[in-house]
Design a protein around this motif. Structure first.
Motif, PDB file in Angstrom:
ATOM      1  N   THR A 282       0.768  -1.155  -0.083  1.00 46.73           N
ATOM      2  CA  THR A 282      -0.134  -0.115   0.031  1.00 46.73           C
ATOM      3  C   THR A 282       0.931   1.327  -0.070  1.00 46.73           C
ATOM      4  O   THR A 282       2.113   1.293   0.413  1.00 46.73           O
ATOM      5  CB  THR A 282      -1.218   0.076   1.197  1.00 46.73           C
ATOM      6  N   ASN A 284       0.962   3.697   1.892  1.00 46.55           N
ATOM      7  CA  ASN A 284       1.341   4.296   3.225  1.00 46.55           C
ATOM      8  C   ASN A 284       2.220   3.186   4.002  1.00 46.55           C
ATOM      9  O   ASN A 284       2.198   2.905   5.382  1.00 46.55           O
ATOM     10  CB  ASN A 284       0.154   4.517   4.156  1.00 46.55           C
ATOM     11  N   TYR A 328      -6.320  -4.365  -1.713  1.00 42.45           N
ATOM     12  CA  TYR A 328      -6.479  -3.500  -0.716  1.00 42.45           C
ATOM     13  C   TYR A 328      -6.965  -2.196  -1.704  1.00 42.45           C
ATOM     14  O   TYR A 328      -6.411  -2.081  -2.595  1.00 42.45           O
ATOM     15  CB  TYR A 328      -5.221  -2.940   0.021  1.00 42.45           C
ATOM     16  N   ALA A 330      -7.408   1.738  -1.514  1.00 39.88           N
ATOM     17  CA  ALA A 330      -6.955   2.729  -0.671  1.00 39.88           C
ATOM     18  C   ALA A 330      -8.072   3.666  -0.618  1.00 39.88           C
ATOM     19  O   ALA A 330      -8.545   4.658   0.671  1.00 39.88           O
ATOM     20  CB  ALA A 330      -5.789   3.382  -1.324  1.00 39.88           C
ATOM     21  N   GLU A 333     -10.324   2.400   1.921  1.00 35.62           N
ATOM     22  CA  GLU A 333      -9.790   1.711   3.098  1.00 35.62           C
ATOM     23  C   GLU A 333     -10.273   0.473   3.595  1.00 35.62           C
ATOM     24  O   GLU A 333     -10.518   0.466   4.890  1.00 35.62           O
ATOM     25  CB  GLU A 333      -9.724   3.194   4.332  1.00 35.62           C
ATOM     26  N   ARG A 348     -12.552  -3.038   7.235  1.00 35.90           N
ATOM     27  CA  ARG A 348     -12.700  -1.780   7.003  1.00 35.90           C
ATOM     28  C   ARG A 348     -11.963  -0.878   8.215  1.00 35.90           C
ATOM     29  O   ARG A 348     -11.726  -1.345   9.407  1.00 35.90           O
ATOM     30  CB  ARG A 348     -14.087  -1.356   7.257  1.00 35.90           C
ATOM     31  N   MET A 349     -10.962  -0.105   7.646  1.00 36.16           N
ATOM     32  CA  MET A 349     -10.237   0.597   8.544  1.00 36.16           C
ATOM     33  C   MET A 349     -11.015   1.898   9.353  1.00 36.16           C
ATOM     34  O   MET A 349     -11.785   2.714   8.581  1.00 36.16           O
ATOM     35  CB  MET A 349      -9.096   1.597   7.973  1.00 36.16           C
ATOM     36  N   LYS A 357      -3.456   6.508  11.514  1.00 37.82           N
ATOM     37  CA  LYS A 357      -3.864   5.056  10.660  1.00 37.82           C
ATOM     38  C   LYS A 357      -2.552   4.218  10.669  1.00 37.82           C
ATOM     39  O   LYS A 357      -1.409   4.734  10.591  1.00 37.82           O
ATOM     40  CB  LYS A 357      -3.906   5.488   9.185  1.00 37.82           C
ATOM     41  N   TRP A 364      -8.846  -1.966  12.562  1.00 32.72           N
ATOM     42  CA  TRP A 364      -9.191  -2.978  11.183  1.00 32.72           C
ATOM     43  C   TRP A 364     -10.578  -3.636  11.788  1.00 32.72           C
ATOM     44  O   TRP A 364     -10.531  -4.483  12.656  1.00 32.72           O
ATOM     45  CB  TRP A 364      -8.444  -3.908  10.750  1.00 32.72           C
ATOM     46  N   SER A 664     -14.826  10.780   4.364  1.00 30.55           N
ATOM     47  CA  SER A 664     -14.067   9.507   4.572  1.00 30.55           C
ATOM     48  C   SER A 664     -14.995   8.238   3.876  1.00 30.55           C
ATOM     49  O   SER A 664     -16.179   8.399   3.668  1.00 30.55           O
ATOM     50  CB  SER A 664     -13.862   9.153   6.025  1.00 30.55           C
TER      51      SER A 664
END
Length: 1447
Positions: A282, A284, A328, A330, A333, A348-349, A357, A364, A664
């Protein structure tokens, strides 16, 4: 909560098993490659819902190996096992085969970030780079080809650094530049970033090597690892490269600026051996791996942290279910994993407040799985629509997220469980039904008699009768919005709303003009329908009659709302008078305001959740309401849903989330920080906040408001414990389906309801009570107490009054609470509330009310909110929450920490836990008294505790106890341990051990013990010992008493001096009365502070030594007569300095000065300051100045000039002060004093003094002299100084130019002077002018010489004829000028005659002062005359010669 609709791809008949799939990054186009056992391969493209694209079918007699989409264009690169590479264009189906470059199976295809380069590689290690134009078309042959001899495995392009233009725009945007912000905005013109594509890339081989290829396509080996490389990742933040091998060995390398790589980390990743693994990277820096286990492993490379995510059987997963693949998204999320049992697991984040994060796996959250058949081997997120493609080994399914449909109406709620299943709850009967549809459900609308579902293509209506559902009609309809009222259905199509029967027959059309737009939003409440269009128009229709009738004209909200982009939702209230609107802004972001349209007044107002305030112009209630707005946490939020009460037109509810999360990807139902805000909305009072509370945990979205309940959807197994359920049926697993439509089944609870604040405990009240409570709440909110009490005056139920009192806790209305408590008859609570009024914080008073009503949680929150931790501590103690009380005292209420420990110890003692009570008695520092008291019945335990603690106070308590039990020996032992010497002496005296007692008192010096022993000796007439121990005890009055009674005069004196003044006075009177030792009496009177009595007695008895000691303590506060008398005494005995001190103290300054003068005593600065009177009461101003001048005169005689200056200045005689300062010779102070005084006389005196200094070599002094003469207005003196300057310039430096300037200034000064003798002034001016004219002639001759030497010589010879030439122009200088000229011209004879003439005129002068040494030597050589000896022109001495500059 969201559900996923699955669409199976419409693969052509005879298609093989799918092997590869890939999404376009932006377009909803999926490429699927499949291979058949007969070595035939094909590639097909599919759209969003699985639609097959026939034009893009590719078939080859070989298997496809790699698929890669162009990053922006609809161009797909295909690699085949025979080495063929082709480009497929969608939707035309054009195929472009690349020139034959590879001879083996293609292993990699990679596009650059903008798609201008394509890299291809094969099994033999051949790599080619191709150039592609902006339309995705191949340009010519390959740019370069490299051979690496090993199969190529991975390729990644190195990201380019952002361009300067982008960086500058970003900085300008942060700085508030509107133009830069517009360029970055969503709807603005596209930002021109310039060339931002990185063309350098890294490629790996099967032998573990990574090669770097730069922008010029030159290759070099970068690094090497063990084993074949499986994945390459680039870490942007660290500018590092991550390498993962087939053995799951992760290595990280930092990349140097010159192309080198340095390994900085190497770690083995955990995995299940012998299994295929899937790896995702990812943006990040999160590395995600699966390898056929029940967990997904995550590594955060930035934080060097790792954790794992596992499946949860309670959500429907099975034991032993393995995760095969992972992907994933992004943008959303969401982490998705495909399992071996045909399920898609999604995590889901969830944003946690105050955390970033990726901190922990707790962020998660596992969602309910989506079920597909088979074994999921490959999944991938893709396109701008964030679609998910899954390969289950048989076919490919496309999953599209759809927000869960839910609706509430007329006590019936429907919540979507799966794409085709609904859970229906009838709150009136408590029945729960399941509805299984044949199609995907995209929307649902329920009434008490029907359930209507639609999917955008078809509408189906079910009749709800009892516990059964019956399909009453289904008809095709493309409407995406449907509303139901009674027997009518309302659907939308362009420019109109259709009113249909349940079977689909159109009964009526509600048309909209082109300007009004197309209807897109529908909402029904009671008998009113509100319609919202795509052009931001709204219309309200009355449905109470047979035909729908317009309630008002179309309202264009774009004219009222600035920045309106589109309508998100519209709802109307129960009487059709108000419409609430949620909108999106022009940039697409949701607005943080709720807008209200008043149909009757035709006005638009709003409530802004960003600031927590309604719009300006809406009338507020009283100050209490404004305080309430300030006290609520409404700011910084955004509304996500809104509802009106189904029967109360004033009541409105809104669900809000923080601004930071409203955009979000997580749906609001998954967020923890969701607030439910209830408002009253009326024409008269505008918008009034009624309640605001956080959404309870376990609940999902708000469904409706129907007094007395809020209705929420909830997840299976996450039911809110505080909610009210309709039945106690057990929950079935969420994946269980029901084959028959409408039969009662055991389903998980999907809807929960919570009572409004006003109706807690009154959920089943009748309508009259419900209406009264609503009116009471409304009038309480607007502050109209009279109307509030009128609305409930007929209510007699104590439960209702108690409920209203509880409501007063929420609203902080103590005045209303008092009335409620009175009607409840709760005198104890009323008394407690009255006592709580002493607290300054209103919250503390409300907390006491909450306690009395049993609302302990609210009381705790209120105490914490007003930071009254002392009261919170007491609250915890009173409610038995001792651990919380201790924590509060230790952290926030430390002033009561020991008290809390003590109270807890008392509580533990009452509970019989003496062991722990003992610990807290010690913590409270009360154990010395409390523990012996607690253990007094258990002497053995107490003795053990005493010996263990070794505390003096406890030893003493135990010794006293033993003494009371007549155990004297043990008591003495513990008294000694306690160091209680008084008790030791007391017990020894009691036992007759006097010697032992004396030894203890003498050794320890304990005053109490000594006093006790002294009393004992006095009682036994041992006076000497009694006096001794009274002295040791510092009980001097008792010792003095015994000395006087027994004639011990010698000891009496020492004791009196040690004692207080009263005892000294008493002893002095004793000596005086006795008539002996008068010197002791004088000393004691003096020490006691009776100085006059001491002096009287000293003079009377001629005690001169004592008198001298007394005089040393006299000061200005003493009696002046006494001081004068003592001074006379010291003068008589020639102690003049002491006499002066006393005279000054007596303020007899003239006598003190006279004594100083006659006896030549030095006046110190301290003495002078003491004689300087500042108080006009002591001396008149004239006398004070006279004293000061006398002091200064005396200081002058003694040579203390600075002190004399100071005193002259204080006396106001500045000239004398300056004279004294001049005598000191302190130049700096002289200049400073002159500048401060600013008097002419002072300036002149200072200038005259400065002329005595070396002003010739110090320009500052020269400047100061001129300035002082100027300020002193003495032009004649200044002229004289200028003349002196001119003479110095002539005599010392022969600088006639400067001398001329000085004389000119002198002449100017003389002209300004006003001398009394005019003739004298004129003569002086004439003399000066004559000098000036002579010097001018000489200066002119010298300046003329370089140009006209003959004329200059003639002028100089004429000048020598002038009478009185010297001292204006020195004769030697004139003759020197002529001699030098003739020497230079070679006329040495003439020069020699001029030299002789000079010697005749100045026989005593040294000619070397005027003539250069070179000229003299030339004359001596040519003329043959020894000038030094014969003519005596040069004196024989060692003087320093001077060179005259004649040029």
């Amino acid at each position: 909560m969201a559900v996923y609709f699955d669409h199976r791809i419409e693969a052509p008949e005879g298609s093989a098993v799918p092997s590869h799939l890939t999404w376009h990054s932006a377009l909803p186009v999926l490429a699927v490659a499949s291979s058949s056992p007969t070595n035939e391969g094909n590639v097909d493209l599919y759209l969003q819902q699985g639609e097959y694209v026939e034009s893009c079918h590719v078939v080859r007699p070989h298997h496809p190996t790699v698929l890669r989409w162009h990053p922006t264009k609809p161009v797909l690169a295909l690699g085949w096992e025979n080495g063929e590479v082709m480009l497929l264009t969608h939707p035309s189906g054009d195929q472009t085969v690349l020139p034959n470059t590879h001879t083996a199976g293609i292993t990699l295809l990679e596009w650059s970030s903008s798609g201008s380069r394509l890299v291809t590689g094969d099994q033999t290690g051949a790599l080619a780079v191709w150039k592609v134009d902006a339309r995705g078309r191949l340009q010519g042959n390959h740019l370069v080809k490299h051979e690496y001899s090993k199969p190529l495995t991975c390729c990644i392009f190195k990201p380019a650094a952002p361009g300067d233009d982008v960086a500058m725009l970003a900085r300008a945007s942060v700085g508030g530049d509107e133009r830069a912000l517009d360029m970055f905005s969503w709807k603005g013109a596209p930002l021109k970033m310039g060339p931002q594509e990185g063309l350098a890339f890294y490629v790996s081989t099967a032998d573990g090597k990574v090669h770097s290829v730069d922008e010029q396509c030159k290759t070099s080996t970068l690094l090497s690892v063990e084993g074949a490389i499986k994945k390459l990742f680039y870490l942007n933040k660290r500018e590092a490269l991550a390498v993962i091998t087939e053995t799951l060995m992760l290595s990280q390398y930092t990349l140097g600026p010159e192309g080198g790589a340095q390994e900085y980390m190497k770690v083995k990743l955990s995995s299940k051996t012998g299994q295929n693994f899937d790896i995702v990277w990812t943006e990040n820096s999160l590395l995600i791996t699966v390898s056929g286990e029940q967990v997904i492993r995550l590594w955060d490379l930035e934080r060097d942290d790792n954790f794992s995510l596992s499946l949860d059987e309670t959500l429907g997963f099975e034991r032993g279910e393995m995760i095969n693949c992972v992907s994933y998204c992004a943008a959303k999320e969401i982490l998705a994993g495909g399992t071996s049992h045909g399920r898609i697991a999604m995590w889901r984040m969830v944003a946690q407040p105050g955390s970033s994060k990726g901190d922990t796996n707790a962020q998660w959250k596992l969602q309910t799985p989506t079920e597909i058949e088979g074994n999921v081997t490959q999944i991938q997120w893709g396109s701008s629509l964030n679609l998910l493609a899954a390969n289950n080994s048989n076919t490919v399914l496309i999953l599209c997220e759809h927000v869960m449909s839910a609706h509430f109406g007329q006590q019936v709620a429907a919540v979507q469980l799966t794409p085709t299943q609904l859970s229906i709850t009838q709150f009136s009967t408590g029945a729960q039904l399941a509805l299984q549809s044949d199609t995907h459900i995209k929307g649902v609308c329920v009434t008490k008699e029907s359930v209507t579902v639609w999917n955008g293509k078809q509408v189906t209506v079910y009749e709800l009768s009892g516990t059964a559902l019956r399909n009453t009609g289904a008809f095709p309809c493309d409407s995406h919005a449907v509303a139901v009222h009674g027997e009518n259905l309302y659907t939308v199509e362009p420019n109109r709303v259709q009113i249909r029967t349940p079977q689909g027959t159109v009964k009526q059309l509600l048309t909209f003009s082109k300007a009004e737009g197309n209807p897109v939003l529908l909402s029904v409440c009671q008998f009113y329908l509100v319609v919202g269009t795509d052009t931001a128009h709204i219309r309200v229709f009355d449905l109470s009659r047979r035909d729908a009738k317009a309630q008002c004209g179309a309202k264009n909200l774009a004219d009222q709302i600035v920045g309106l982009g589109a309508l998100r939702s519209v709802k109307c209230n129960a009487n059709g008078s108000q419409v609430s609107i949620l909108i999106s802004q022009v940039n697409g972001r949701p607005d943080h305001k709720v807008y209200f349209y008043d149909v009757e007044m035709d006005t638009v107002t709003h409530f802004d959740f960003f600031v927590g305030r309604p719009s300006s112009g809406i009338s507020h209630c009283e100050d209490s309401e404004r305080q309430q707005f300030q006290g609520t946490e409404l700011s910084g939020r955004c509304p996500v849903s809104h509802f009106w009460d189904e029967s109360e037109p004033r009541l409105f509810v809104c669900e809000t989330v923080p601004i930071s999360t409203e955009s979000s990807s997580a749906s609001p139902v998954d967020m923890a920080d969701v607030s439910v805000v209830t408002l009253f909305c009326t024409q008269e009072h505008g918008l009034l906040l009624q309640d605001c509370y956080p959404k309870p945990a376990g609940l999902q979205a708000l469904l409706a408001l129907d007094v007395p309940y809020y209705y929420f959807s909830c997840k299976p197994g996450e039911m809110d414990p505080g909610s009210t359920e309709v039945s106690d049926t057990t929950s079935a697993p969420p994946h269980q389906t029901q084959p028959s439509k409408g039969a009662p089944v055991q389903l998980p609870h999907m809807v929960s309801r919570r009572a409004l604040r006003e109706f807690v405990g009154l959920e089943t009240c009748e309508k009259a009570t419900r209406d009264a409570m609503l009116n009471f709440s409304f009038y309480l909110t607007i502050g109209d107490m009279d109307e509030a009490f009128k609305s409930i005056k007929l209510i007699k139920s104590k439960a209702v009054w108690e409920n209203m009192a509880r409501m007063c806790v929420k609203t902080c209305r103590l005045d209303v609470a008092r009335v409620c408590l009175g009607n409840m008859g709760n005198a104890r609570a009323a008394k407690a509330l009255k006592e709580a009024e002493a607290e300054p914080e209103p919250e503390a008073q409300v907390a006491m009310l909450a306690i009395q009503l049993g609302m302990l949680e609210d009381a705790e929150k209120l105490y914490k909110g007003c930071q009254r931790y002392d009261l919170l501590n007491n609250f915890y103690q009173a409610s038995g929450q001792w651990q919380q009380a201790l924590d509060t005292a230790e952290s926030s209420d430390r002033i009561h920490l020991r008290t809390t420990y003590y109270n807890y110890a008392k509580y533990l003692e009452s509970m019989g836990n003496k062991t722990l009570a003992l610990v807290y008695y010690e913590n409270s520092d009360t154990h010395r008294a409390e523990v012996p008291r607690m253990l007094q019945d258990d002497t053995s335990s107490l003795e053990i505790y005493v010996n263990k603690m070794k505390d003096k106070n406890i030893y003493k308590w135990w010794a006293q106890y033993l003494e009371s039990q007549s155990d004297m020996d043990s008591a003495l032992h513990f008294y000694e341990c306690a160091q209680d010497y008084l008790s030791l002496v007391r017990v020894h005296c009691y036992m007759g051990n006097i010697q032992k007692a004396s030894a203890i008192a003498n050794d320890t010096g304990d005053r109490a013990a000594s006093y006790h022993l002294a009393r004992h000796y006095e009682g036994h007439d041992d006076i000497k010992q009694a006096v001794h121990f009274y002295t040791r005890a510092q009980a001097y009055n008792n010792a003095i008493r015994l000395c006087k009674e027994n004639g011990l005069d010698d000891q009496l004196m020492n004791l009196a001096l040690l004692s207080n003044p009263e005892d000294m006075m008493e002893a002095a009177c004793y000596y005086e009365e006795k008539g002996s030792h008068m010197d002791r009496a004088v000393t004691l009177y003096h020490k006691a502070g009776y100085v006059s009595k001491a002096l009287e007695l000293a003079f009377a008895t001629q005690q001169f030594s004592a008198l001298q000691l007394i005089a040393e303590d006299l000061n200005e506060n003493s009696d002046p007569a006494l001081l004068a008398r003592c001074s006379d005494f010291f003068i008589t005995h020639s102690q003049y300095e002491k006499a002066v001190e006393l005279l000054v103290a007596a303020k007899k300054y003239p006598q003190a000065l006279e004594l100083c003068v006659t006896q030549n005593l030095t006046i110190t600065e301290d003495l002078a300051e003491r004689m300087t009177v500042t108080d006009s009461k002591d001396l008149s101003e004239e006398s004070r100045k006279e004293v000061l001048e006398k002091i200064a005169d005396c200081c002058m005689r003694q040579g203390n000039y600075h002190l004399a200056t100071k005193k002259y200045t204080q006396a106001g005689n500045k000239p004398k002060a300056m004279r004294a300062l001049l005598k000191s010779g302190d130049t700096e102070k002289i200049v400073f004093f002159a500048n401060v005084c600013r008097q002419k006389e002072i300036f002149i005196m200072a200038a005259n003094y400065l002329q005595s200094l070396d002003w010739r070599n110090d320009p500052e002094i020269l400047k100061t002299i001129i300035g002082f003469y100027t300020k002193g207005r003495a032009p004649d003196l200044l002229a004289g100084f200028y003349e002196a300057c001119a003479q110095v310039e002539i005599d010392d430096y022969q600088n006639y130019e400067k001398a001329l300037d000085a004389l000119t200034e002198a002449a100017k000064c003389l002209l300004k002077a006003k001398d009394s003798s005019g003739e004298q002034q004129e003569a002086r001016v004439a003399d000066l002018q004559h000098k000036v004219s002579l010097i001018k002639k000489f200066v002119h001759a010298r300046r003329l010489y370089p140009e006209n030497a003959e004329e200059a010589v003639r002028l100089c010879e004429a000048l020598l004829e002038e009478p009185e030439l010297d001292p204006a122009v020195r004769i030697g200088d004139a003759f020197g000028f002529l001699v030098e000229h003739h020497c230079q011209q070679g006329n040495l004879e003439v020069a020699y005659r001029k030299l002789e003439e000079l010697q005749k005129r100045l026989p005593s002068q040294n000619v070397r002062y005027y003539i250069s040494q070179a000229s003299l030597e030339a004359l001596q050589k040519v003329m043959g005359v020894p000038i030094d000896s014969d003519d005596h022109t040069v004196k024989e001495d060692d003087e320093v010669e001077e060179d005259l500059n004649l040029s």
